[in-house]
Scaffold this motif. Structure first.
Motif, short mmCIF file in Angstrom:
data_model
loop_
_atom_site.label_atom_id
_atom_site.label_comp_id
_atom_site.label_asym_id
_atom_site.label_seq_id
_atom_site.Cartn_x
_atom_site.Cartn_y
_atom_site.Cartn_z
N LEU A 167 5.27 -12.02 -12.84
CA LEU A 167 6.30 -12.50 -13.75
C LEU A 167 5.66 -13.34 -14.85
N ASP A 175 5.34 -16.48 -17.35
CA ASP A 175 5.67 -17.88 -17.10
C ASP A 175 6.03 -18.63 -18.39
N ASN A 211 12.78 -17.08 -15.30
CA ASN A 211 11.89 -16.39 -14.37
C ASN A 211 10.97 -17.38 -13.68
N CYS A 212 10.89 -17.29 -12.37
CA CYS A 212 9.99 -18.14 -11.60
C CYS A 212 9.95 -17.63 -10.16
N TRP A 226 3.29 -15.76 -10.21
CA TRP A 226 3.97 -16.44 -11.32
C TRP A 226 3.28 -17.77 -11.56
#
Length: 539
Positions: A259, A261, A69-70, A31
């Motif tokens: 994921l 970013d 998301n992270c 990520w």
């Protein structure tokens, strides 16, 4: 790690640790600038688990996740599983009233949140006395104000690890809570055990294995060792159950999870990740994401090297045939997979999308699928009803025994969940599916309950009566439409209505269209005449 007998369990934290022990150096999570191996991800989640325990979070306490998301989302998710606390998801688009409602409903003890939500969380701590522990996740560019009373995530993941403390008492019966706005009206939590979720929604360790699901927890590490070098790109927010499930499937398969970013869907950035990370499988929702992805490809021919992409899957919303054909034009050898499932039922699998124009999917005969009629009897061939699933199921709805009894029923000595999908049983035992039998709007993969929006629209000072419905939309699948009867005092404009509703509702729930009428068509007993309403919505 293991339970007190020394054996690993079907707790998802245990399963992940088995994999991390087997393949510690293999890339696990990418990520932004982060790239963690399985060993590093296990270590970081252990440290956060230890911090949560030190600050009073114990088995059975609810821990909310309120962030984009992270890396921290996945670390926190695993940490929560490992100590037997109960994860629950929070939509980061929620405004204050919605946030307070879901945190209070869960009885949250702890919260992991993005730094940008620090002010909201500070107010929340005053309004929800049970909320005792909050962890704030800062990104490098974020300012760090003195007013943030939360534990800093970087500090929380840098302490000592008491392995015995964080592994003690783990069990497949440890729980998690997934909130959904699907067919349940106001968001309701669906309570799963980790073991049931593992087999019902996460593939049971056999999603990509020829031998199918595992039968013992210790098998999963050997499975991971033999897994192919596959990279999965999750484009949807982890706050949604389907995205969280897909991410866990990747990690519990020994694969590389990537994921996005960006906080907004960025088609060009996604294709850039497919190229740079050599993505094998791309997961999205339906047309709302397919359209910009295809437009970016067609506007930039030859810009990206995308030969690694082998699988395009989607769930949460349909992808129409025209979009599927366009993907095949760009990727002749791609495998297109439509996932069917729900928070209440787990994954029901993929079906045949070539239905001959009757229904949207045909599911092959399976022992765990059936069609159940309104009289709670099994359908005979040719009869309609609701698709149901048995086997590993949730325990029910959080704090709602009445709704649980309506949705989870006993038929022929087995417990079934009614999925809400209208279906017909075919002569060969297959199920022909027709769609949701509920007043739910699905806009770009977001599920919206019409009555919730109606209540807010009706509270506008210029609105006398209102009904909310949807129309088909090329981009979003369905678009929210408000049919409003006004007081006649002022002209009502769409932007004014959206601004008003935006104070009480998340942006994705706001009407995209407004139709003003002299009178809402209703029956003598006050029910909206939905056939007329849908006709008005199309005008």
């Amino acid at each position: 790690m293991a339970d007190k007998t020394g054996q690993p369990t079907f707790n998802i934290g245990d399963l992940f640790d088995e994999i991390a022990t087997a393949i510690p150096e293999r890339p696990a999570l990418v990520w932004s600038d982060d790239c963690l191996s399985y060993g590093e991800l296990a270590d970081r989640s252990d440290r956060l688990a230890n911090t949560l325990l030190k600050h009073g979070v114990k088995r059975g306490d609810r821990v909310g996740f309120y962030l984009h998301n992270c890396t921290a989302y996945i670390v926190g998710l695993l940490a929560t599983f490992k100590i037997g606390a109960i994860y629950f998801n929070i939509n980061y688009r929620y405004v204050a009233d919605e946030l307070n409602q879901i945190v209070a409903d869960a009885g949250a003890r702890a919260l992991v949140h993005g730094a940008e939500f620090a002010d909201s969380v500070s107010l929340l701590r005053k309004q929800c006395p049970n909320l005792a522990v909050t962890v704030s996740v800062y990104q490098p560019e974020d300012p760090r104000p003195d007013t943030d009373d939360s534990i800093d995530y970087d500090y929380a993941t840098s302490g000592e690890i008491d392995h015995e403390a964080i592994s003690s008492g783990r069990s497949g019966d440890d729980q998690l809570l997934i909130y959904t706005g699907g067919t349940t009206g106001q968001p309701k939590g669906v309570l799963w055990t980790q073991e049931d979720l593992f087999f019902a929604a996460l593939g049971g360790g056999g999603q990509m294995h020829p031998e199918g699901p595992i039968t013992k927890p210790e098998q999963i590490g050997e499975r991971a060792k033999s897994s192919p070098p596959v990279a999965i790109l999750a484009t949807s927010p982890l706050m949604h159950g389907a995205a969280m499930w897909g991410s866990l499937i990747a990690l519990l398969g020994g694969l590389k999870l990537v994921l996005t970013d960006t906080h907004k869907f960025d088609a060009e950035a996604i294709w850039g990740l497919v190229e740079s990370e050599r993505i094998t499988a791309l997961s999205t929702t339906g047309d709302a994401m397919a359209a910009p992805l295809l437009e970016a490809l067609e506007a930039n021919p030859g810009r990206w090297s995308l030969d690694s992409l082998m699988v395009k899957s989607w769930g949460g919303a349909p992808m129409t045939e025209s979009f599927r054909n366009r993907f095949r034009d760009h990727f002749p050898h791609i495998q297109l997979l439509s996932g069917l499932g729900s928070t209440e039922s787990g994954q029901s699998g993929s079906g045949n999308l070539d239905t001959g124009g009757d229904g949207f999917m045909i599911m092959a005969p399976r022992e765990d699928l059936a069609v159940i009629k309104d009289d709670r009897n099994m359908a005979e061939p040719g009869e309609m009803g609701i698709m149901a699933r048995t086997g590993h199921l949730p325990q029910g709805y959080w704090n709602d025994p009445e709704k649980t009894a309506e949705t989870f029923i006993m038929v022929d000595g087995k417990r079934w969940v009614l999925t809400g999908d209208s279906a017909k049983l075919e002569p060969d035992g297959s199920l022909r599916l027709y769609g949701r039998d509920s007043n739910t709007i699905n806009s770009g993969g977001e599920k919206i309950f019409a009555e919730e929006v109606e209540e807010v629209v009706r509270s506008h000072p210029s609105v006398r009566d209102a009904v909310v419905t949807s129309v088909a939309d090329e981009r979003w699948g369905q678009a929210v439409v408000a049919i409003a009867e006004t007081t006649g005092d002022d002209d009502l404009e769409l932007e004014d209505l959206r601004m008003f509703c935006g104070e009480k509702l998340a942006r994705y729930k706001l009407p995209k269209r407004l139709v003003v009428v002299e009178q809402i068509p209703r029956t003598p007993v006050g029910k909206a005449k939905m056939e007329e309403i849908r006709h008005l919505a199309k005008t």
